[in-house]
Design a protein around this motif. Structure first.
Motif, PDB file in Angstrom:
ATOM      1  N   ALA A 104      37.665  31.092 -13.793  1.00 37.14           N
ATOM      2  CA  ALA A 104      36.862  32.289 -14.249  1.00 37.14           C
ATOM      3  C   ALA A 104      37.509  33.330 -14.659  1.00 37.14           C
ATOM      4  CB  ALA A 104      35.718  32.436 -13.368  1.00 37.14           C
ATOM      5  N   SER A 105      38.903  33.362 -14.201  1.00 36.98           N
ATOM      6  CA  SER A 105      39.724  34.449 -14.564  1.00 36.98           C
ATOM      7  C   SER A 105      40.721  34.127 -15.327  1.00 36.98           C
ATOM      8  CB  SER A 105      40.470  34.715 -13.112  1.00 36.98           C
ATOM      9  OG  SER A 105      41.529  33.626 -12.885  1.00 36.98           O
ATOM     10  N   SER A 106      41.485  35.137 -16.056  1.00 37.22           N
ATOM     11  CA  SER A 106      42.419  34.999 -16.943  1.00 37.22           C
ATOM     12  C   SER A 106      43.578  34.187 -16.555  1.00 37.22           C
ATOM     13  CB  SER A 106      42.891  36.446 -17.802  1.00 37.22           C
ATOM     14  OG  SER A 106      43.498  37.225 -16.582  1.00 37.22           O
ATOM     15  N   ALA A 107      44.008  34.207 -15.341  1.00 32.33           N
ATOM     16  CA  ALA A 107      45.118  33.498 -14.962  1.00 32.33           C
ATOM     17  C   ALA A 107      44.902  31.981 -14.920  1.00 32.33           C
ATOM     18  CB  ALA A 107      45.331  33.891 -13.512  1.00 32.33           C
ATOM     19  N   GLY A 108      43.455  31.739 -14.730  1.00 30.80           N
ATOM     20  CA  GLY A 108      43.346  30.326 -14.819  1.00 30.80           C
ATOM     21  C   GLY A 108      42.733  29.734 -15.854  1.00 30.80           C
ATOM     22  N   LEU A 109      42.486  30.144 -17.130  1.00 34.73           N
ATOM     23  CA  LEU A 109      41.766  29.994 -18.492  1.00 34.73           C
ATOM     24  C   LEU A 109      42.664  28.602 -18.653  1.00 34.73           C
ATOM     25  CD1 LEU A 109      41.309  33.019 -20.451  1.00 34.73           C
ATOM     26  CD2 LEU A 109      39.757  31.573 -18.856  1.00 34.73           C
ATOM     27  N   GLU A 110      42.073  27.486 -19.004  1.00 34.89           N
ATOM     28  CA  GLU A 110      42.658  26.171 -19.680  1.00 34.89           C
ATOM     29  C   GLU A 110      41.541  25.745 -20.552  1.00 34.89           C
ATOM     30  OE1 GLU A 110      45.473  25.049 -18.737  1.00 34.89           O
ATOM     31  OE2 GLU A 110      46.141  26.332 -17.285  1.00 34.89           O
ATOM     32  N   PRO A 111      42.141  25.195 -21.566  1.00 41.16           N
ATOM     33  CA  PRO A 111      41.041  24.495 -22.354  1.00 41.16           C
ATOM     34  C   PRO A 111      40.106  23.427 -21.932  1.00 41.16           C
ATOM     35  CG  PRO A 111      43.138  24.721 -23.526  1.00 41.16           C
ATOM     36  CD  PRO A 111      43.456  25.055 -22.013  1.00 41.16           C
ATOM     37  N   GLY A 112      38.889  23.334 -22.048  1.00 40.05           N
ATOM     38  CA  GLY A 112      38.109  22.120 -21.708  1.00 40.05           C
ATOM     39  C   GLY A 112      37.039  22.598 -20.583  1.00 40.05           C
ATOM     40  N   TYR A 113      37.354  23.889 -19.906  1.00 35.20           N
ATOM     41  CA  TYR A 113      36.421  24.416 -18.915  1.00 35.20           C
ATOM     42  C   TYR A 113      35.666  25.633 -19.125  1.00 35.20           C
ATOM     43  CZ  TYR A 113      39.224  21.142 -16.065  1.00 35.20           C
ATOM     44  OH  TYR A 113      39.760  19.952 -15.452  1.00 35.20           O
ATOM     45  N   SER A 114      35.353  25.740 -20.514  1.00 32.55           N
ATOM     46  CA  SER A 114      34.433  26.694 -20.968  1.00 32.55           C
ATOM     47  C   SER A 114      32.930  27.136 -20.267  1.00 32.55           C
ATOM     48  CB  SER A 114      34.171  26.948 -22.467  1.00 32.55           C
ATOM     49  OG  SER A 114      33.326  25.868 -22.835  1.00 32.55           O
ATOM     50  N   ALA A 115      32.273  25.916 -20.013  1.00 36.27           N
ATOM     51  CA  ALA A 115      31.079  25.795 -19.286  1.00 36.27           C
ATOM     52  C   ALA A 115      31.470  25.880 -17.939  1.00 36.27           C
ATOM     53  CB  ALA A 115      30.351  24.315 -19.747  1.00 36.27           C
ATOM     54  N   TYR A 116      32.259  25.189 -17.403  1.00 34.97           N
ATOM     55  CA  TYR A 116      32.504  25.351 -15.728  1.00 34.97           C
ATOM     56  C   TYR A 116      32.968  26.768 -15.665  1.00 34.97           C
ATOM     57  CZ  TYR A 116      34.617  24.399 -11.248  1.00 34.97           C
ATOM     58  OH  TYR A 116      35.200  24.238 -10.079  1.00 34.97           O
ATOM     59  N   GLY A 117      33.872  27.225 -16.316  1.00 33.34           N
ATOM     60  CA  GLY A 117      34.146  28.650 -15.872  1.00 33.34           C
ATOM     61  C   GLY A 117      33.353  29.765 -16.015  1.00 33.34           C
ATOM     62  N   THR A 118      32.434  29.496 -16.872  1.00 38.33           N
ATOM     63  CA  THR A 118      31.443  30.491 -17.343  1.00 38.33           C
ATOM     64  C   THR A 118      30.217  30.563 -16.158  1.00 38.33           C
ATOM     65  OG1 THR A 118      31.207  30.276 -19.783  1.00 38.33           O
ATOM     66  CG2 THR A 118      29.358  31.036 -18.850  1.00 38.33           C
ATOM     67  N   MET A 119      30.167  29.195 -15.583  1.00 35.46           N
ATOM     68  CA  MET A 119      29.257  29.373 -14.270  1.00 35.46           C
ATOM     69  C   MET A 119      29.942  29.875 -13.135  1.00 35.46           C
ATOM     70  SD  MET A 119      26.839  27.826 -15.838  1.00 35.46           S
ATOM     71  CE  MET A 119      26.793  27.204 -17.558  1.00 35.46           C
ATOM     72  N   LYS A 120      31.104  29.451 -13.018  1.00 36.43           N
ATOM     73  CA  LYS A 120      31.865  30.091 -11.776  1.00 36.43           C
ATOM     74  C   LYS A 120      31.824  31.808 -11.936  1.00 36.43           C
ATOM     75  CE  LYS A 120      32.760  26.431  -9.281  1.00 36.43           C
ATOM     76  NZ  LYS A 120      32.129  26.483  -7.994  1.00 36.43           N
ATOM     77  N   GLY A 121      32.159  32.236 -13.257  1.00 31.44           N
ATOM     78  CA  GLY A 121      32.166  33.474 -13.641  1.00 31.44           C
ATOM     79  C   GLY A 121      31.097  34.358 -13.224  1.00 31.44           C
ATOM     80  N   GLY A 122      29.785  33.486 -13.550  1.00 28.89           N
ATOM     81  CA  GLY A 122      28.482  34.037 -13.154  1.00 28.89           C
ATOM     82  C   GLY A 122      28.312  34.213 -11.746  1.00 28.89           C
ATOM     83  N   LEU A 123      28.714  33.260 -10.991  1.00 33.23           N
ATOM     84  CA  LEU A 123      28.920  33.213  -9.385  1.00 33.23           C
ATOM     85  C   LEU A 123      29.675  34.592  -8.809  1.00 33.23           C
ATOM     86  CD1 LEU A 123      27.642  31.718  -7.022  1.00 33.23           C
ATOM     87  CD2 LEU A 123      29.734  30.163  -6.824  1.00 33.23           C
ATOM     88  N   VAL A 124      30.907  34.753  -9.199  1.00 29.86           N
ATOM     89  CA  VAL A 124      31.707  35.890  -8.977  1.00 29.86           C
ATOM     90  C   VAL A 124      30.656  37.161  -9.119  1.00 29.86           C
ATOM     91  CG1 VAL A 124      33.541  37.393  -9.394  1.00 29.86           C
ATOM     92  CG2 VAL A 124      33.850  34.997  -9.426  1.00 29.86           C
ATOM     93  N   VAL A 125      29.957  37.365 -10.257  1.00 28.76           N
ATOM     94  CA  VAL A 125      29.236  38.553 -10.546  1.00 28.76           C
ATOM     95  C   VAL A 125      27.928  38.255  -9.591  1.00 28.76           C
ATOM     96  CG1 VAL A 125      27.547  39.573 -12.024  1.00 28.76           C
ATOM     97  CG2 VAL A 125      29.673  38.571 -12.968  1.00 28.76           C
ATOM     98  N   LEU A 126      26.988  37.440  -9.262  1.00 27.59           N
ATOM     99  CA  LEU A 126      26.185  37.512  -8.280  1.00 27.59           C
ATOM    100  C   LEU A 126      26.691  37.538  -6.812  1.00 27.59           C
ATOM    101  CD1 LEU A 126      23.358  36.294  -7.323  1.00 27.59           C
ATOM    102  CD2 LEU A 126      24.211  33.940  -7.057  1.00 27.59           C
ATOM    103  N   THR A 127      27.927  37.303  -6.594  1.00 28.30           N
ATOM    104  CA  THR A 127      28.473  37.739  -5.259  1.00 28.30           C
ATOM    105  C   THR A 127      28.374  39.364  -5.151  1.00 28.30           C
ATOM    106  OG1 THR A 127      29.938  35.681  -5.131  1.00 28.30           O
ATOM    107  CG2 THR A 127      30.636  37.718  -3.888  1.00 28.30           C
ATOM    108  N   ARG A 128      28.608  39.860  -6.394  1.00 24.99           N
ATOM    109  CA  ARG A 128      28.684  41.318  -6.002  1.00 24.99           C
ATOM    110  C   ARG A 128      27.286  41.913  -5.852  1.00 24.99           C
ATOM    111  NH1 ARG A 128      33.269  40.987  -9.664  1.00 24.99           N
ATOM    112  NH2 ARG A 128      32.005  41.203 -11.675  1.00 24.99           N
ATOM    113  N   TYR A 129      26.306  41.491  -6.606  1.00 20.55           N
ATOM    114  CA  TYR A 129      25.122  41.828  -6.323  1.00 20.55           C
ATOM    115  C   TYR A 129      24.414  41.544  -5.030  1.00 20.55           C
ATOM    116  CZ  TYR A 129      24.218  43.489 -11.160  1.00 20.55           C
ATOM    117  OH  TYR A 129      24.219  44.073 -12.209  1.00 20.55           O
ATOM    118  N   LEU A 130      24.797  40.412  -4.623  1.00 22.97           N
ATOM    119  CA  LEU A 130      24.191  40.107  -3.291  1.00 22.97           C
ATOM    120  C   LEU A 130      24.774  40.866  -2.164  1.00 22.97           C
ATOM    121  CD1 LEU A 130      24.199  36.078  -3.310  1.00 22.97           C
ATOM    122  CD2 LEU A 130      22.463  37.765  -3.660  1.00 22.97           C
TER     123      LEU A 130
END
Length: 254
Positions: free
Chosen positions: A147-173
């Protein structure tokens, strides 16, 4: 002093198993979940008991939110029967799976499957268990450096999007739960030797040297590298840390 209790989802192997064991070694009781790998969950319980700890395994499919109320009832029963507690102290949202597909090949079915397990699951499981979570507790969400710029790899757009959402959820919680003294953080593992993606590293060992070459500390991550970080964030060492996402990757693409 009352023993602390942690719930760790997806603890039949890999990072979840390591986290459960490391947490138990600190004198915390563990309720761990598994989906299909009951033998692995039993192995986790056995390892914790060998160290003198206490653990109970419960089945949970984090992709089926309609089962969460019944799971909460099971947790409440285990808390009463095993520890004479009405509440628990720590939650580790770790359960997940990975499917790789380039953006143009990602189907709605794949996208929805990842969303249910990786984002909707932690969101509504945390909501369902919140009445049982003691004030002053802590939550760790296991995200990913995909979900970060350091770990961007082709093939993980959906997976990374969900994990990025979880990072944002962490801050809200962290914001909403702070009034109850509950800390919420996330850890983002890099490439770690687990069973994810159908034992991808065991099936494709040829990819490992390339990953190692891009890792500053010069090796592939092991489950314990992440498990100890999770345990530390939950423990007293992490008492002044909240709303943070900590990459645990050995310096991937540093």
């Amino acid at each position: 002093m009352t023993m602390r209790i942690a719930i760790v989802t997806g603890a039949s192997s890999g990072i979840g198993q390591s986290a459960a064991i490391q947490i138990a070694r600190r004198g915390t009781g563990v309720i761990l979940t598994y989906h299909g790998n009951q033998a692995g969950a039993s192995d986790t319980v056995a390892k914790i008991e060998e160290d003198g700890g206490t653990a109970v395994a419960l089945r949970l499919d984090t992709g089926r939110s309609e089962t969460f109320p019944a799971f909460r009832d099971s947790v409440a029963a285990v808390l009463r029967d095993t520890w004479q507690r009405e509440t628990f102290d720590h939650l580790v949202n770790n359960a997940g799976h990975s499917r790789m597909a380039r953006f143009e090949d990602t189907t709605e079915e794949m996208f929805d499957g990842l969303m249910r397990v990786l984002l909707k699951g932690p969101y509504f499981l945390t909501q369902t268990l919140r009445p049982l979570l003691a004030d002053g507790g802590a939550i760790v969400n296991v995200t990913s450096n995909s979900a970060s710029s350091a770990g961007l790899e082709p093939g993980y757009s959906a997976y990374g999007t969900m994990k990025g959402g979880l990072v944002v959820l962490t801050r809200y919680l962290a914001k909403e739960f702070s009034q109850h003294g509950i800390r919420v953080n996330s850890v983002s593992p890099g490439s770690t030797r687990t069973r994810i993606a159908d034992d991808a590293f065991a099936r494709h060992p040829e990819v490992i040297p390339g990953l190692v070459a891009r890792t500053a500390l010069g090796r592939l991550g092991e489950p314990d590298d992440v498990g100890v970080a999770i345990a530390a964030l939950l423990g007293d060492e992490g008492r002044w840390i909240t709303a943070q996402n900590i990459e645990v990757s050995g310096g991937y693409n540093l």
